[in-house]
Design a protein around this motif. Structure first.
Motif, PDB file in Angstrom:
ATOM      1  N   PRO A 259       0.984  -1.266  -0.076  1.00 46.02           N
ATOM      2  CA  PRO A 259      -0.219   0.006   0.118  1.00 46.02           C
ATOM      3  C   PRO A 259       0.841   1.310  -0.113  1.00 46.02           C
ATOM      4  O   PRO A 259       0.546   2.300  -0.582  1.00 46.02           O
ATOM      5  N   ASP A 260       1.960   1.261   0.805  1.00 43.92           N
ATOM      6  CA  ASP A 260       2.856   2.596   0.738  1.00 43.92           C
ATOM      7  C   ASP A 260       3.234   2.793  -0.673  1.00 43.92           C
ATOM      8  O   ASP A 260       3.879   4.102  -0.973  1.00 43.92           O
ATOM      9  N   ALA A 261       3.241   2.042  -1.626  1.00 42.44           N
ATOM     10  CA  ALA A 261       3.701   2.338  -3.086  1.00 42.44           C
ATOM     11  C   ALA A 261       2.765   2.795  -3.958  1.00 42.44           C
ATOM     12  O   ALA A 261       3.008   3.365  -5.028  1.00 42.44           O
ATOM     13  N   VAL A 262       1.394   3.030  -3.330  1.00 45.43           N
ATOM     14  CA  VAL A 262       0.213   3.458  -4.166  1.00 45.43           C
ATOM     15  C   VAL A 262       0.236   4.661  -4.567  1.00 45.43           C
ATOM     16  O   VAL A 262       0.270   5.160  -5.820  1.00 45.43           O
ATOM     17  N   LEU A 263       0.538   5.693  -3.550  1.00 50.25           N
ATOM     18  CA  LEU A 263       0.482   6.898  -3.956  1.00 50.25           C
ATOM     19  C   LEU A 263       1.472   7.400  -4.899  1.00 50.25           C
ATOM     20  O   LEU A 263       1.076   8.184  -5.911  1.00 50.25           O
ATOM     21  N   PRO A 264       2.467   7.137  -4.699  1.00 48.92           N
ATOM     22  CA  PRO A 264       3.862   7.412  -5.445  1.00 48.92           C
ATOM     23  C   PRO A 264       3.484   7.156  -6.914  1.00 48.92           C
ATOM     24  O   PRO A 264       3.759   7.730  -7.875  1.00 48.92           O
ATOM     25  N   ALA A 265       3.170   5.861  -7.220  1.00 51.35           N
ATOM     26  CA  ALA A 265       2.991   5.383  -8.460  1.00 51.35           C
ATOM     27  C   ALA A 265       1.712   6.006  -9.194  1.00 51.35           C
ATOM     28  O   ALA A 265       1.781   6.455 -10.178  1.00 51.35           O
ATOM     29  N   TRP A 266       0.761   6.527  -8.323  1.00 50.51           N
ATOM     30  CA  TRP A 266      -0.656   7.060  -8.808  1.00 50.51           C
ATOM     31  C   TRP A 266       0.053   8.540  -9.436  1.00 50.51           C
ATOM     32  O   TRP A 266      -0.588   8.993 -10.310  1.00 50.51           O
ATOM     33  N   ARG A 267       0.824   9.152  -8.373  1.00 44.97           N
ATOM     34  CA  ARG A 267       1.099  10.530  -8.973  1.00 44.97           C
ATOM     35  C   ARG A 267       2.053  10.429 -10.129  1.00 44.97           C
ATOM     36  O   ARG A 267       1.860  11.422 -10.850  1.00 44.97           O
ATOM     37  N   GLU A 268       2.808   9.506 -10.360  1.00 49.93           N
ATOM     38  CA  GLU A 268       3.670   9.486 -11.681  1.00 49.93           C
ATOM     39  C   GLU A 268       2.842   9.050 -12.926  1.00 49.93           C
ATOM     40  O   GLU A 268       2.996   9.580 -14.037  1.00 49.93           O
ATOM     41  N   ARG A 269       1.426   8.429 -12.719  1.00 54.85           N
ATOM     42  CA  ARG A 269       0.443   8.034 -14.075  1.00 54.85           C
ATOM     43  C   ARG A 269      -0.484   8.997 -13.929  1.00 54.85           C
ATOM     44  O   ARG A 269      -1.509   8.795 -14.924  1.00 54.85           O
ATOM     45  N   THR A 270      -0.785  10.130 -13.228  1.00 54.54           N
ATOM     46  CA  THR A 270      -1.850  10.892 -13.197  1.00 54.54           C
ATOM     47  C   THR A 270      -1.781  12.204 -14.300  1.00 54.54           C
ATOM     48  O   THR A 270      -0.603  12.718 -14.336  1.00 54.54           O
ATOM     49  N   SER A 271      -2.988  12.390 -14.876  1.00 56.83           N
ATOM     50  CA  SER A 271      -2.954  13.763 -15.574  1.00 56.83           C
ATOM     51  C   SER A 271      -3.823  14.821 -14.848  1.00 56.83           C
ATOM     52  O   SER A 271      -4.012  15.974 -15.414  1.00 56.83           O
ATOM     53  N   THR A 272      -4.096  14.326 -13.434  1.00 56.84           N
ATOM     54  CA  THR A 272      -5.004  15.586 -12.934  1.00 56.84           C
ATOM     55  C   THR A 272      -4.055  16.643 -12.168  1.00 56.84           C
ATOM     56  O   THR A 272      -4.682  17.704 -12.099  1.00 56.84           O
ATOM     57  N   LEU A 273      -2.977  16.109 -11.400  1.00 57.40           N
ATOM     58  CA  LEU A 273      -2.185  17.121 -10.691  1.00 57.40           C
ATOM     59  C   LEU A 273      -1.612  18.034 -11.458  1.00 57.40           C
ATOM     60  O   LEU A 273      -0.840  17.717 -12.671  1.00 57.40           O
ATOM     61  N   GLY A 274      -1.663  19.174 -10.787  1.00 57.73           N
ATOM     62  CA  GLY A 274      -1.127  20.249 -11.886  1.00 57.73           C
ATOM     63  C   GLY A 274      -2.129  20.888 -12.634  1.00 57.73           C
ATOM     64  O   GLY A 274      -1.859  22.061 -13.385  1.00 57.73           O
ATOM     65  N   ARG A 275      -3.223  20.580 -12.538  1.00 52.71           N
ATOM     66  CA  ARG A 275      -4.418  20.899 -13.692  1.00 52.71           C
ATOM     67  C   ARG A 275      -5.507  21.729 -12.812  1.00 52.71           C
ATOM     68  O   ARG A 275      -5.505  21.372 -11.690  1.00 52.71           O
ATOM     69  N   ARG A 276      -6.231  22.634 -13.704  1.00 52.78           N
ATOM     70  CA  ARG A 276      -7.144  23.204 -13.197  1.00 52.78           C
ATOM     71  C   ARG A 276      -8.366  22.204 -13.076  1.00 52.78           C
ATOM     72  O   ARG A 276      -8.634  21.512 -14.232  1.00 52.78           O
ATOM     73  N   VAL A 277      -8.984  22.022 -12.086  1.00 51.74           N
ATOM     74  CA  VAL A 277     -10.153  20.983 -12.033  1.00 51.74           C
ATOM     75  C   VAL A 277     -11.611  21.775 -11.463  1.00 51.74           C
ATOM     76  O   VAL A 277     -11.563  22.536 -10.849  1.00 51.74           O
TER      77      VAL A 277
END
Ligand code: BT5
Length: 332
Positions: free
Chosen positions: A267-285
């Protein structure tokens, strides 16, 4: 191990002599023959040769075909058609089952979140993974993010550059910045534009829990695999469309299940892996939440899957909701 599973496992390393297998696992030769027949009936075309039974070179998309060589701790239950694999997994959970992947070629009553319709014709990858993890119910959202990472990776392995939109969508970004809706309105389907990308996959996580522990968790994953856009809602895409050819659904699903199982165990690896693959972070939402609309810049994701949005007046934490990626021109 039952005879079916022992036979499947033995077939992985080459021809299997029926009598030798019967001796090895302590069942009758008839039981082995019945297991061979059973696997053939499932669609797993075992051949009989002079050296013994041999697995098919290109196993079909069926329970045994998916389980064959699968390095993930799930039994596979396959159906040609089901109303919803999530509903079937929930029924298995009610019977006390766990560690099952329910797969259907088609769904007639596929569900999205908030009882929205999920369109699921024959040719997609529709699967629900039933587990009983030893975690408190509040951790359940992390499994949605886990599945999103697994889907994105499986798609990338077949050459489709998928990204994750918080919390449960897997998209293919559009290079022209369009909103994916140029194919026109389809009454009944277009309730949300797929702005910022075309929707390739969605995830529906359901669970039941006591105060301190999840009783069962069903992670339903729908990937538009070998499907044409005409059969899907506007704003959707498929692996076939993006690649220009079909995927081997059996291999694709096996990789997806393996990636999911591996990450769910860490479970500790999930958020780092998610951050690497998301297009949401840094975006206007714009996020529609039960408590109202939040507009701002998505700046981070926190345990157990909470989106942090900078609204310009501070940081707001969003636990659940529908998120839309905005173009700057949309921000009012
Ligand atoms: C989801 O909901 O994206 C979750 C979808 C989960 C489907 C899987 S398939 C296996 C398992 N069994 C089930 O019955 N369900 C799960 P949500 O974020 O609420 O998005 C739903 C919206 O996506 C719909 O309102 C449509 O606009 C759109 N949609 C419906 N079918 C689609 C498809 N095949 N591809 C892309 N978009 C679709």
């Amino acid at each position: 191990m039952d005879t079916r599973r022992a036979l499947l496992a033995a077939l992985e390393s080459g021809p299997v002599s029926g009598p030798a297998l019967a001796d090895e696992i302590g069942v009758s030769r008839t039981a082995v023959r019945r297991a061979v027949e059973g696997l053939r009936e499932e669609g797993f075309a075992i051949e009989a040769t002079d050296d013994g039974y041999v697995a098919p070179g290109d196993p079909a998309y069926c329970a045994a075909g998916i389980e064959f060589g699968l390095d993930a701790p799930y039994a596979v239950e396959y159906h040609g058609s089901l109303p919803s694999t999530n509903d079937r997994a929930r029924a298995l959970a009610a019977d006390g089952d766990a560690d099952v992947a329910v797969v259907a070629d088609a769904q007639t009553g596929g569900r999205g979140r908030s009882d929205r319709e999920w369109v699921a014709p024959s040719g997609g990858v529709w699967v629900s993974v039933l587990t009983s993890p030893s975690v408190p119910p509040a951790r359940a959202p992390l499994f949605t993010l886990t599945a999103a990472v697994a889907v994105a990776d499986a798609c990338r392995e077949v050459g489709v550059e998928a990204t994750i939109k918080w919390p449960n969508d897997v998209l293919v970004e559009r290079s022209d910045g369009g909103d994916g809706d140029e194919r026109g309105d389809r009454p009944g389907f277009v309730d949300r534009p797929a702005r910022g990308g075309r929707k390739l996959a969605g995830i529906l996580t359901e669970m039941e829990g006591e105060a301190d522990r999840v009783s069962w968790l069903v992670v339903g994953i729908g990937v538009n695999a070998n499907l044409d856009p005409e059969t899907l809602p506007a704003g959707a895409t498929s692996l076939r469309t993006e690649r220009g050819e079909d995927v081997d659904r059996r291999r694709f699903l096996a990789r997806l299940l393996e990636a999911y199982a591996e990450l769910a165990a860490d479970p500790d690896a999930v958020l780092p892996a998610w951050r690497e693959r998301t297009s949401t972070l840094g975006r206007r939402v714009r996020v529609e939440t039960p408590g109202g609309t939040v507009v701002g810049t998505a700046v981070d994701v926190e345990q157990p899957g909470t989106l942090v949005v900078d609204t310009g007046e501070g940081r707001t934490r969003v636990h659940a909701g529908d998120c839309e990626h905005l173009r700057d021109a949309d921000v009012r």
